[in-house]
Structures are given as C-alpha cells and as structure tokens.
Motif scaffolding. Sequence first.
Motif, mmCIF file in Angstrom:
data_model
loop_
_atom_site.group_PDB
_atom_site.id
_atom_site.type_symbol
_atom_site.label_atom_id
_atom_site.label_comp_id
_atom_site.label_asym_id
_atom_site.label_seq_id
_atom_site.Cartn_x
_atom_site.Cartn_y
_atom_site.Cartn_z
ATOM 1 N N GLY A 123 0.530 -1.324 0.109
ATOM 2 C CA GLY A 123 -0.390 -0.204 0.128
ATOM 3 C C GLY A 123 0.813 1.400 0.107
ATOM 4 O O GLY A 123 0.860 2.536 -0.694
ATOM 5 N N HIS A 124 1.789 1.255 0.727
ATOM 6 C CA HIS A 124 3.010 2.124 0.465
ATOM 7 C C HIS A 124 3.538 2.904 -0.612
ATOM 8 O O HIS A 124 3.605 3.707 -1.155
ATOM 9 N N LEU A 230 -5.112 5.194 1.351
ATOM 10 C CA LEU A 230 -4.511 4.834 1.528
ATOM 11 C C LEU A 230 -3.447 5.509 2.827
ATOM 12 O O LEU A 230 -2.490 5.598 3.904
ATOM 13 N N ASN A 233 -5.095 4.839 6.282
ATOM 14 C CA ASN A 233 -4.858 4.353 6.844
ATOM 15 C C ASN A 233 -3.655 3.603 7.615
ATOM 16 O O ASN A 233 -2.480 4.314 7.712
ATOM 17 N N GLN A 242 -1.740 -1.617 4.361
ATOM 18 C CA GLN A 242 -1.567 -2.755 3.588
ATOM 19 C C GLN A 242 -3.276 -1.980 2.225
ATOM 20 O O GLN A 242 -3.913 -1.489 2.248
ATOM 21 N N LEU A 243 -2.495 -2.774 1.225
ATOM 22 C CA LEU A 243 -3.532 -1.991 0.048
ATOM 23 C C LEU A 243 -4.452 -2.354 0.335
ATOM 24 O O LEU A 243 -5.524 -2.061 -0.628
ATOM 25 N N THR A 244 -5.062 -4.207 0.619
ATOM 26 C CA THR A 244 -6.281 -4.596 0.604
ATOM 27 C C THR A 244 -7.164 -4.211 1.403
ATOM 28 O O THR A 244 -8.196 -4.288 1.700
ATOM 29 N N ALA A 246 -6.773 -0.366 2.258
ATOM 30 C CA ALA A 246 -8.412 0.153 1.493
ATOM 31 C C ALA A 246 -8.876 -0.027 0.593
ATOM 32 O O ALA A 246 -9.594 0.526 0.644
#
Length: 317
Positions: A123-124, A230, A233, A242-244, A246
Amino acid sequence: MSAPQPPATPAPSRTVRKAVVPAAGLGTRFLPATKATPKEILPVVDKPAIQYVVEEAAAAGLDDVLMVTGRHKRAIEDHFDHAFELEQALAAKGDTARLDAVRDPARLADIHHVRQGDPLGLGHAVLCARNHVGNQPFAVLLGDDLIDPRETLLSRMLEVRDRHAGSVVALMEVDPAQSHLYGCAAVEATGEDDVVRVTGLVEKPAPGTAPSRYAVIGRYVLEPAVFDVLERNPPGRGGEIQLTDALQRLAAGGTVHGVVFSGLRYDTGDKADYLRTVVRLACARPDLGPGFTHWLREFVADLPAATAGPEDHHRAA
C-alpha cells in the motif's frame, strides 16, 4: 452580484494510460542470488521477469509506466535505459536481432522511476506513485507476478473498469488450504460469468476463515480515491500499509469489481514456480520449444521415480 465561484475540480479521466509497477521488495526468498541482483531482474528464459510485466502493460495500451523501486535496484533502471556502447558494438557487427532485443525495453513505454525509501508494504509503494499519477485512474502490476503473454487479463480488466467505473481487481480461485497466502475476497455475482462485485477483502486470512475461494492476484485497476484511503489507513498485518485494507474500505462503498481469471499465471518470487515458469515459457517459444521439449521428455522419462513429485498447482495453472 453573486460571489465568484471556485473553479470546479476536474473529473477523473475515464481512460487509463498509466501503470505502476511496485518492485522494491528485498527478494529474500531467492537469497543469495538477490544479494546484489534485484529479484525482478532474474532471467525468465532470456528476459528479466519485470520486462514481461512492462510488455503486458504496453500491450494493454498503458504507455506511461512508473517503477517503484528501492535501494540496490539500480539494475532495473539500467535495463529500461539505452546501453549506447553495447548498441554501438552490436550495430557495428550487423547483429540486428540482438540490437533490437537490447533496444526493446527502452521503447516499450515512457518509463519513470521513484524510490519507496522505507519498506512499509504494498500500500505504501502504491502511495509513492501519487504525485506521478495525479487525479487519474491507473493500473498496478506486481513486478514478480507474471501473466502468460498469451492471456488478455489486463485488457479485460480495463474493459470492466470502463463500464462499471470504480476499481477492479484480478481474482483467481485457489485451494482453500492456500488461502492464507493471499488477500481473499467476499463476492456477489453479476450478470457476467467472469465479473463479480467485491463486497469485502481480508489480507491473508487464518486457515478456514477465508470469505471465498477467490484470491486477489497481482493486477489492479484503481481509482485515484485509493490514495486518500491509503494515506489515512493505519498499518495493518505485519505492521505494513496494506493495499488490501484500502480496497476493503472502497469495497464497502460498492465501488470494487473483480475479474475472475482462469488462465496461466506465474509467481516468479517463488523458487519452484520460477523454475516452472522458465520451463513453460521456453516450451512455448518457436525458436526453443521443439528442441527443448524433446530434451525435456527424455529427461523426465529417465528420472528415478523417487525424485519425481506432484506439481504444486496452487500458484500456476
């Protein structure tokens, strides 16, 4: 006389032209090979894995590619740049085939690079692309997750995004025993066999708790709204952004769809699957396939029964 109104915020474009390729991981599963060589540069037959990913983006019409890299990843930048001395040497020899092969990576797309800096998760890494992407939809292609070049998954995802707007993720049915290795999606059916509405996402669920057999694989088409999510979060599983997580927030608003993929996909970050990828793609090559396949049949026929084991199907069909 009415007060002047502030300018309207321009609406996001409906056309996806930009791709983001996160490639900042340490590649610890391939040590010591990745001590000095980025895992994305390891060759798959005669091209680095990440070149297949950029070729996939270009084939789908994405002509602006941002690589999110980290320290000790300079080789990725060099691969997608011109190598003038090498090109001059090949040109002097009249070796046009190898000259084209050397020049091709730099001609695939308009390629940019940014460094992630701190390894704070996928995500970062996606958030690092914000300044480059701006207020536009964009695709994310993971640098060690290969879709067979004969497949058209990304193009299908772009079609779905054009019709439904929002974000689109690629899903693949996996053995429930392997669900803990992936982000898994809760889904609802739509009127299309290969398209579902994603209602929830869980990052690497505990065994037996996955919401479905559908796992998220390394292809996404995202709305720029994901950046705000993101940024807000907190770190999730593993202390990473985590992208999940978001996407879970976006899915709660009904704006995430999934394309169910049943074709060939390879995880070149896994040793065994990396080897299978090389074999499969070599067999598919017209210049290598016939001779290599003949040798492979003979080699397998001569293998002692004790060394032969069942193929692991959970990552590649």
